[in-house]
Design a protein around this motif. Sequence first.
Motif, PDB file in Angstrom:
ATOM      1  N   UNK A  14       0.850  -1.193   0.000  1.00  0.00           N
ATOM      2  CA  UNK A  14       0.000   0.000   0.000  1.00  0.00           C
ATOM      3  C   UNK A  14       0.884   1.241   0.000  1.00  0.00           C
ATOM      4  N   UNK A  15       0.691   2.127  -0.979  1.00  0.00           N
ATOM      5  CA  UNK A  15       1.572   3.304  -1.083  1.00  0.00           C
ATOM      6  C   UNK A  15       1.338   4.349   0.006  1.00  0.00           C
ATOM      7  N   UNK A  16       0.104   4.431   0.499  1.00  0.00           N
ATOM      8  CA  UNK A  16      -0.221   5.411   1.555  1.00  0.00           C
ATOM      9  C   UNK A  16      -0.852   4.666   2.729  1.00  0.00           C
ATOM     10  N   UNK A  17      -0.243   4.802   3.894  1.00  0.00           N
ATOM     11  CA  UNK A  17      -0.742   4.103   5.080  1.00  0.00           C
ATOM     12  C   UNK A  17      -2.031   4.733   5.590  1.00  0.00           C
ATOM     13  N   UNK A  59      -2.595   9.404  -7.302  1.00  0.00           N
ATOM     14  CA  UNK A  59      -2.413   9.498  -8.751  1.00  0.00           C
ATOM     15  C   UNK A  59      -1.007   9.971  -9.104  1.00  0.00           C
ATOM     16  N   UNK A  60      -0.247  10.403  -8.084  1.00  0.00           N
ATOM     17  CA  UNK A  60       1.135  10.828  -8.280  1.00  0.00           C
ATOM     18  C   UNK A  60       1.922  10.533  -7.007  1.00  0.00           C
ATOM     19  N   UNK A  69       4.068   4.740  -6.402  1.00  0.00           N
ATOM     20  CA  UNK A  69       2.739   4.147  -6.609  1.00  0.00           C
ATOM     21  C   UNK A  69       2.460   3.763  -8.054  1.00  0.00           C
ATOM     22  N   UNK A  70       1.617   2.729  -8.212  1.00  0.00           N
ATOM     23  CA  UNK A  70       1.089   2.387  -9.533  1.00  0.00           C
ATOM     24  C   UNK A  70      -0.044   3.370  -9.834  1.00  0.00           C
ATOM     25  N   UNK A  71      -0.594   3.286 -11.032  1.00  0.00           N
ATOM     26  CA  UNK A  71      -1.779   4.084 -11.353  1.00  0.00           C
ATOM     27  C   UNK A  71      -2.934   3.600 -10.478  1.00  0.00           C
ATOM     28  N   UNK A 115      -8.034  15.657  -7.819  1.00  0.00           N
ATOM     29  CA  UNK A 115      -6.672  15.143  -7.671  1.00  0.00           C
ATOM     30  C   UNK A 115      -6.419  13.894  -8.507  1.00  0.00           C
ATOM     31  N   UNK A 116      -7.474  13.137  -8.795  1.00  0.00           N
ATOM     32  CA  UNK A 116      -7.286  11.869  -9.488  1.00  0.00           C
ATOM     33  C   UNK A 116      -7.005  10.726  -8.531  1.00  0.00           C
TER      34      UNK A 116
END
Length: 223
Positions: A14-17, A59-60, A69-71, A115-116
């Motif tokens: 997971x990119x963001x906890x 998204x970024x 992160x992936x898309x 933000x996407x």
Amino acid sequence: MNIYIKYDKEKVRLPVLPSEFEMSATQGNTTVVIHDFGEINLKGDRGLYSISLSSFFPSEYYCFCKCEPKAPSKYIKIFKELFEKNETVQLIITTTPINFFCTISDFAYSKNDGTGDINFTMKFTEYRECKNKTTKSKTTKARPAKKKKGGRAKYTYTWKKGDTWAKVAKKETGFSTNAAYLKKINKKYIQAAKKKYCKKHNVKTVKDSRALVGYNILIDAEL
């Protein structure tokens, strides 16, 4: 702390906890009232553990991301498929005791306007294999991360043909810049693999990428 979801031979970080999480379970106890005695508690078996994680797929790359992160759509595709197929996954939250097999019992997501980013909530419910108590059988348990001196959690990765330290670091930790550190903590394994390869093939030198094929190396789970 890092959060991984493993399935088949794949692993998603997971990119963001999430800002917080809570793991819970209940006991299947029953209370009854006995005449001339009063209320008593009949012990039952433990219920399933469950945990809900709420965060977002960016998204970024943000400065607080745990990895590149992936898309967001790729994450949604992966977890939607795991949810719809009711696949068994392994949830690992490093620096905590949480490491168990489970299924994704609830999955919801929504797009963050402007933000996407895509917000999500996933509930993981423990999966336990049924076994007959009258016969001996082995149950599949999540293998705890190995601990080395210093208390850092580590797990093993099997080196494949075509791997390089930068490639493995990027795949397993999210950053190719961790290659030098991974190489450092695997120094004795590298030396042993090279020595065996040179002796077998009667050569004086060999590259790490070739000598390590089929060998297990250590990956620091807290990177």
